[in-house]
Design an enzyme around this catalytic site. Structure first.
Site, PDB file in Angstrom:
ATOM      1  N   MET A  32      41.507  41.833  44.639  1.00 20.71           N
ATOM      2  CA  MET A  32      42.811  41.806  43.978  1.00 20.71           C
ATOM      3  C   MET A  32      43.063  43.169  43.316  1.00 20.71           C
ATOM      4  SD  MET A  32      43.388  37.932  42.718  1.00 20.71           S
ATOM      5  CE  MET A  32      42.439  37.990  41.222  1.00 20.71           C
ATOM      6  N   GLY A  33      42.343  44.186  43.778  1.00 17.94           N
ATOM      7  CA  GLY A  33      42.574  45.539  43.285  1.00 17.94           C
ATOM      8  C   GLY A  33      41.935  45.797  41.934  1.00 17.94           C
ATOM      9  N   HIS A  36      36.410  48.367  40.683  1.00 10.53           N
ATOM     10  CA  HIS A  36      35.327  48.853  39.825  1.00 10.53           C
ATOM     11  C   HIS A  36      34.068  48.944  40.673  1.00 10.53           C
ATOM     12  CE1 HIS A  36      34.088  44.700  39.849  1.00 10.53           C
ATOM     13  NE2 HIS A  36      35.248  44.327  39.324  1.00 10.53           N
ATOM     14  N   GLU A  37      32.967  49.337  40.031  1.00  9.56           N
ATOM     15  CA  GLU A  37      31.700  49.542  40.758  1.00  9.56           C
ATOM     16  C   GLU A  37      31.285  48.311  41.565  1.00  9.56           C
ATOM     17  OE1 GLU A  37      29.321  51.806  41.621  1.00  9.56           O
ATOM     18  OE2 GLU A  37      30.713  53.324  40.932  1.00  9.56           O
ATOM     19  N   HIS A  39      33.223  46.191  43.174  1.00  5.69           N
ATOM     20  CA  HIS A  39      33.925  46.251  44.468  1.00  5.69           C
ATOM     21  C   HIS A  39      33.350  47.370  45.340  1.00  5.69           C
ATOM     22  CE1 HIS A  39      37.321  44.664  41.838  1.00  5.69           C
ATOM     23  NE2 HIS A  39      37.174  43.712  42.741  1.00  5.69           N
ATOM     24  N   GLN A  63      46.332  31.454  43.072  1.00  5.47           N
ATOM     25  CA  GLN A  63      45.037  31.123  42.474  1.00  5.47           C
ATOM     26  C   GLN A  63      45.050  31.262  40.949  1.00  5.47           C
ATOM     27  OE1 GLN A  63      43.085  34.429  44.832  1.00  5.47           O
ATOM     28  NE2 GLN A  63      41.813  34.586  43.012  1.00  5.47           N
ATOM     29  N   GLN A 150      28.272  37.911  44.404  1.00  2.00           N
ATOM     30  CA  GLN A 150      27.558  36.776  43.813  1.00  2.00           C
ATOM     31  C   GLN A 150      28.078  36.448  42.419  1.00  2.00           C
ATOM     32  OE1 GLN A 150      25.458  34.525  44.814  1.00  2.00           O
ATOM     33  NE2 GLN A 150      24.806  33.733  42.818  1.00  2.00           N
ATOM     34  N   GLN A 155      32.963  30.740  44.234  1.00  2.00           N
ATOM     35  CA  GLN A 155      33.931  31.211  45.236  1.00  2.00           C
ATOM     36  C   GLN A 155      33.228  31.522  46.559  1.00  2.00           C
ATOM     37  OE1 GLN A 155      37.377  34.034  44.675  1.00  2.00           O
ATOM     38  NE2 GLN A 155      35.866  35.538  45.270  1.00  2.00           N
ATOM     39  N   VAL A 178      26.840  43.355  40.409  1.00  6.89           N
ATOM     40  CA  VAL A 178      26.695  44.735  39.917  1.00  6.89           C
ATOM     41  C   VAL A 178      27.006  44.712  38.418  1.00  6.89           C
ATOM     42  CG1 VAL A 178      27.472  47.123  40.135  1.00  6.89           C
ATOM     43  CG2 VAL A 178      27.411  45.645  42.144  1.00  6.89           C
TER      44      VAL A 178
END
Ligand code: PAF
Length: 285
Positions: A32-33, A36-37, A39, A63, A150, A155, A178
């Protein structure tokens, strides 16, 4: 290289068909943009394993609940595109609401059972929105594999179940959480935290570590572990527990006695910001 930005379903499907026909593989990271690290870690895995990396950036309205943060969900497409370029993303799929949910759209994809507890219980309808958009985007991007973090453990399991049940032709890869240097799980929502809240937010990870150490000392009664976690989190002034649970790692059903692979998962409001975290453990029997 600058990623190609594709905004329409037609163009994305045409491009995906072209890539697949040429014998290349597509690795996909749905987001969803506000990257951060966390992603970027998913993108790096995709980059290593696929010929073509597609990143989707779409804040999916279905959602979010009526009282949730859709309108103020953080967005910065220019910044995201820059990071995506640095990580070697080939294509950014960046559709509009009209493109994804045109007038007359009436279909919902729903996974039962796995969506009943944890975040599903406190965010009714949330996972219906997630599975519906993921089913759509998988059909548009046509990836060989898609990578989920994770951190959103429920999800990831729900999506894996949907893919299995609907025989969707892709693999779901689940990548480790992360964390910031001090242990806070990376999240786009961390930007909402004040300095005091940022400090209190460490209680999420620390309570999971507390649980692990109690379990290591041979405690097998989940109520005892949960009680200690709750007391620890509630000792922070800005926190309010949404849920803290210990569940079977596959079925996500709550368990009374610790055995086999379990997921310890929690959602906590820190100020007004709802954060989640979890750990997977397998206590020795
Ligand atoms: O995890 C997310 O960012 C979203 O739930 C997803 C998978 C992109 C679907 O909108």
């Amino acid at each position: 290289m600058t990623p190609r930005i594709i905004k329409t379903i037609h163009e994305m499907q045409t491009e995906s068909n072209r890539i697949q026909t040429s014998g290349k593989t597509i690795g996909f990271v749905p987001t969803m943009g506000f990257l951060h690290e966390g992603h970027l870690g998913l993108i790096r895995i995709a980059r290593k394993q696929a010929d073509v990396v597609v990143l989707s950036i779409y804040v999916n309205p279905t959602q979010f609940g009526p009282n949730e943060d859709l309108a103020k969900y953080p967005r910065d497409f220019e910044w995201d595109a820059k990071l995506a370029a640095q990580e070697g993303v080939d294509i950014i799929f960046y559709p509009t609401d009209e493109e994804m949910y045109p007038q007359g759209f009436v279909t919902t994809v729903r996974v039962d059972q796995l969506t009943e507890g944890l975040c599903g219980a406190s965010r009714p309808g949330h996972f219906d929105g997630v599975t519906t958009i993921c089913a759509k985007i998988f059909n548009v991007v046509k990836p060989n594999f898609a990578i989920f973090g994770q951190k959103d453990a429920q999800q990831a399991l729900v999506i894996r179940q949907m893919v299995r049940d609907l025989n969707l032709d892709l693999e779901i890869v689940i990548a480790p959480i992360v964390r910031e240097a001090d242990g806070l799980a990376m999240s786009s929502r961390n930007v909402y935290l004040s300095p005091d809240e940022r400090q209190d937010a460490l209680a999420l990870r620390q309570s999971l570590q507390l649980a692990e150490s109690i379990i290591q000392q041979s405690e097998r009664n989940t109520s005892v572990v949960l009680q200690k976690m709750r007391e620890f989190i509630e000792s922070k002034s800005t926190t309010k527990i949404d849920y803290v649970e210990i569940v079977d790692a596959e079925s996500l059903q709550p368990i009374a006695e610790l055995s086999g692979k379990v997921l310890i998962a929690l959602a906590v409001f820190v100020g007004k910001t709802r954060l989640i975290d979890n750990v997977l453990i397998e206590p020795p029997s």
